[in-house]
Scaffold this active site. Structure first.
Site, PDB file in Angstrom:
ATOM      1  N   ARG A 169      -5.536  -0.305   3.868  1.00 62.80           N
ATOM      2  CA  ARG A 169      -5.179   0.034   2.489  1.00 62.80           C
ATOM      3  C   ARG A 169      -4.578  -1.151   1.728  1.00 62.80           C
ATOM      4  O   ARG A 169      -4.437  -1.095   0.506  1.00 62.80           O
ATOM      5  CB  ARG A 169      -4.219   1.227   2.467  1.00 62.80           C
ATOM      6  CG  ARG A 169      -4.863   2.544   2.880  1.00 62.80           C
ATOM      7  CD  ARG A 169      -3.942   3.729   2.655  1.00 62.80           C
ATOM      8  NE  ARG A 169      -2.765   3.710   3.506  1.00 62.80           N
ATOM      9  CZ  ARG A 169      -2.695   4.223   4.731  1.00 62.80           C
ATOM     10  NH1 ARG A 169      -3.767   4.806   5.267  1.00 62.80           N
ATOM     11  NH2 ARG A 169      -1.584   4.172   5.437  1.00 62.80           N
ATOM     12  N   SER A 215       9.228   5.479   4.615  1.00 67.99           N
ATOM     13  CA  SER A 215       8.451   6.652   5.010  1.00 67.99           C
ATOM     14  C   SER A 215       9.292   7.888   4.741  1.00 67.99           C
ATOM     15  O   SER A 215      10.344   8.076   5.354  1.00 67.99           O
ATOM     16  CB  SER A 215       8.087   6.552   6.498  1.00 67.99           C
ATOM     17  OG  SER A 215       7.328   7.648   6.913  1.00 67.99           O
ATOM     18  N   HIS A 241       4.470   7.526   2.444  1.00 71.37           N
ATOM     19  CA  HIS A 241       5.043   6.239   2.823  1.00 71.37           C
ATOM     20  C   HIS A 241       4.555   5.147   1.876  1.00 71.37           C
ATOM     21  O   HIS A 241       3.575   5.301   1.163  1.00 71.37           O
ATOM     22  CB  HIS A 241       4.785   5.896   4.299  1.00 71.37           C
ATOM     23  CG  HIS A 241       3.476   5.259   4.608  1.00 71.37           C
ATOM     24  ND1 HIS A 241       2.807   5.476   5.782  1.00 71.37           N
ATOM     25  CD2 HIS A 241       2.696   4.369   3.932  1.00 71.37           C
ATOM     26  CE1 HIS A 241       1.691   4.769   5.810  1.00 71.37           C
ATOM     27  NE2 HIS A 241       1.596   4.092   4.698  1.00 71.37           N
ATOM     28  N   GLU A 243       0.850  -1.191   0.000  1.00 69.33           N
ATOM     29  CA  GLU A 243       0.000   0.000   0.000  1.00 69.33           C
ATOM     30  C   GLU A 243       0.880   1.232   0.000  1.00 69.33           C
ATOM     31  O   GLU A 243       2.053   1.174   0.352  1.00 69.33           O
ATOM     32  CB  GLU A 243      -0.952  -0.019   1.204  1.00 69.33           C
ATOM     33  CG  GLU A 243      -0.280   0.035   2.575  1.00 69.33           C
ATOM     34  CD  GLU A 243      -0.048   1.447   3.094  1.00 69.33           C
ATOM     35  OE1 GLU A 243      -0.655   2.409   2.576  1.00 69.33           O
ATOM     36  OE2 GLU A 243       0.772   1.595   4.014  1.00 69.33           O
ATOM     37  N   HIS A 255       6.420   7.259  18.408  1.00 71.28           N
ATOM     38  CA  HIS A 255       5.619   7.434  17.199  1.00 71.28           C
ATOM     39  C   HIS A 255       4.407   8.316  17.444  1.00 71.28           C
ATOM     40  O   HIS A 255       3.984   9.060  16.547  1.00 71.28           O
ATOM     41  CB  HIS A 255       5.149   6.102  16.613  1.00 71.28           C
ATOM     42  CG  HIS A 255       4.449   6.292  15.291  1.00 71.28           C
ATOM     43  ND1 HIS A 255       3.079   6.360  15.171  1.00 71.28           N
ATOM     44  CD2 HIS A 255       4.943   6.489  14.039  1.00 71.28           C
ATOM     45  CE1 HIS A 255       2.756   6.567  13.906  1.00 71.28           C
ATOM     46  NE2 HIS A 255       3.860   6.646  13.196  1.00 71.28           N
TER      47      HIS A 255
END
Length: 352
Positions: free
Chosen positions: A178, A219, A320, A143, A299
């Protein structure tokens, strides 16, 4: 508004999404689109490693030689160059290539020019280390997510086009939602990393066998075209929290299921720094990556910062790509690299 999962990859769901059907995302985001001809992609991370600063030009020439081989028949459709220092004090230069056709990659890799080069590196005695980390996810196994629509980097460049605004973002679990394969598969890992040839402690050539559903995340951040306000936003607000999180995963990620984490800076062929960077993370599973993303302070600070600024982004490009792959579609090979490089750190010696 459309689904991140393209129409030709849709199937009846046996696993539900994390949000209701009437969910509305808080700001626009997009994904890469490819036609039905794209069945599988190859993501090839080829690296050159050195420790002595005096070897930098030699290592850069080795990197340029790899790029030169990319120009052979069946080379990648796109590539980029990066550098980073790992936590063992070694410098690493990488060229990352993307193929939209595994057959073309195999023809390129098996060509005489490429095989003679790779097979001869162990005896080259040039003082450099080399590695290849290859993942080849099928179309349903990866994805993407972009805060912009033009000139997609990474795997987006080989996909060909961009979606309209998508539904599946802005909530915990949207990354999994996704994935086309998430409609019917939990993407559980199996097995462990195993050294199946060589000895990492002795150098030389070492081959690591992966396992199904290793997760790979790239990312990225691109501030090359950003004006003063957005450059300051990235350099003064986003980057410090991002750096803390990436350093944590590099140094302490093993306990969380992170096999390897590299925060890299893009460079040109002369080694000059570009105003682009990205993180490369290999994880035991998508679930391990999700657990860190949803619960770990390092995060959460990154996510909160992004959520606060995302709607106002104009020229700062954030994105990403995340994939899982089958063990049969992975290669992890290291030549004269230190034993903490990449998958070497967590790989166990296979039973005789």
């Amino acid at each position: 508004m459309e689904s991140a999962i393209d129409k030709h990859l849709k199937c009846p769901r046996t696993l539900s999404r994390r949000v209701p059907d009437d969910y509305q995302p808080p700001f626009p985001m997009w994904v890469g689109r490819a036609d039905e001809q794209l069945k599988q992609v190859v993501m090839a991370y080829l690296g050159v490693q050195y420790r002595d600063p005096g070897q930098r030009e030699q290592a850069l020439q080795a990197l340029r030689d790899i790029v030169g081989r990319f120009a052979l028949a069946d080379g990648p459709q796109s590539h980029d160059l990066t550098q980073h220092e790992d936590n063992s004090g070694y410098q690493n230069l990488m060229v990352v290539g993307y193929w939209p056709d595994p057959g073309a990659y195999c023809r390129w890799w098996r060509s005489a020019e490429v095989q003679q080069w790779w097979s001869g590196l162990e005896q080259a005695n040039d003082g450099l280390g080399y590695f290849q980390e290859i993942s080849a996810p099928r179309a349903e196994q990866f994805e993407t997510l972009y805060a912009f629509r033009e000139q997609l980097p990474g795997v987006g460049e080989v996909m060909g086009s961009t979606s309209g605004e998508i539904e599946e973002h802005g909530y915990w679990g949207s990354m999994r939602d996704r994935f086309p394969v998430s409609q019917t598969d939990w993407m559980h890992p199996n097995g462990t990393l195993q050294v199946v040839a060589g000895d990492p402690s002795k150098g030389g050539r070492v081959l690591v066998l992966g396992h199904d559903n290793i997760a790979l995340i790239r990312s990225g951040q691109d501030w090359a075209s950003a004006e003063a306000k957005e450059r300051s936003l990235y350099l003064d607000e986003i980057l410090p929290t991002l750096q803390d999180g990436m350093d944590f995963l590099r140094d302490q990620g093993a306990a969380l299921g992170c096999y390897s984490n590299r925060f890299v800076r893009n460079i040109d062929l002369q080694g000059n720094l570009l105003d682009m960077s990205y993180n490369i993370g290999h994880w035991r599973s998508l679930e391990k990556l999700e657990r860190w993303a949803e619960s770990h302070p390092t995060h959460l600070r990154i996510f909160v910062t992004f959520f606060r600024v995302a709607a106002g982004l104009e020229k700062l490009r954030l994105y990403h790509e995340v994939s899982v792959s089958d063990a049969s579609s992975q290669v992890f090979e290291y030549i004269n690299c230190h034993p903490q490089t990449g998958m070497l750190r967590d790989a166990q010696q296979a039973a005789a």
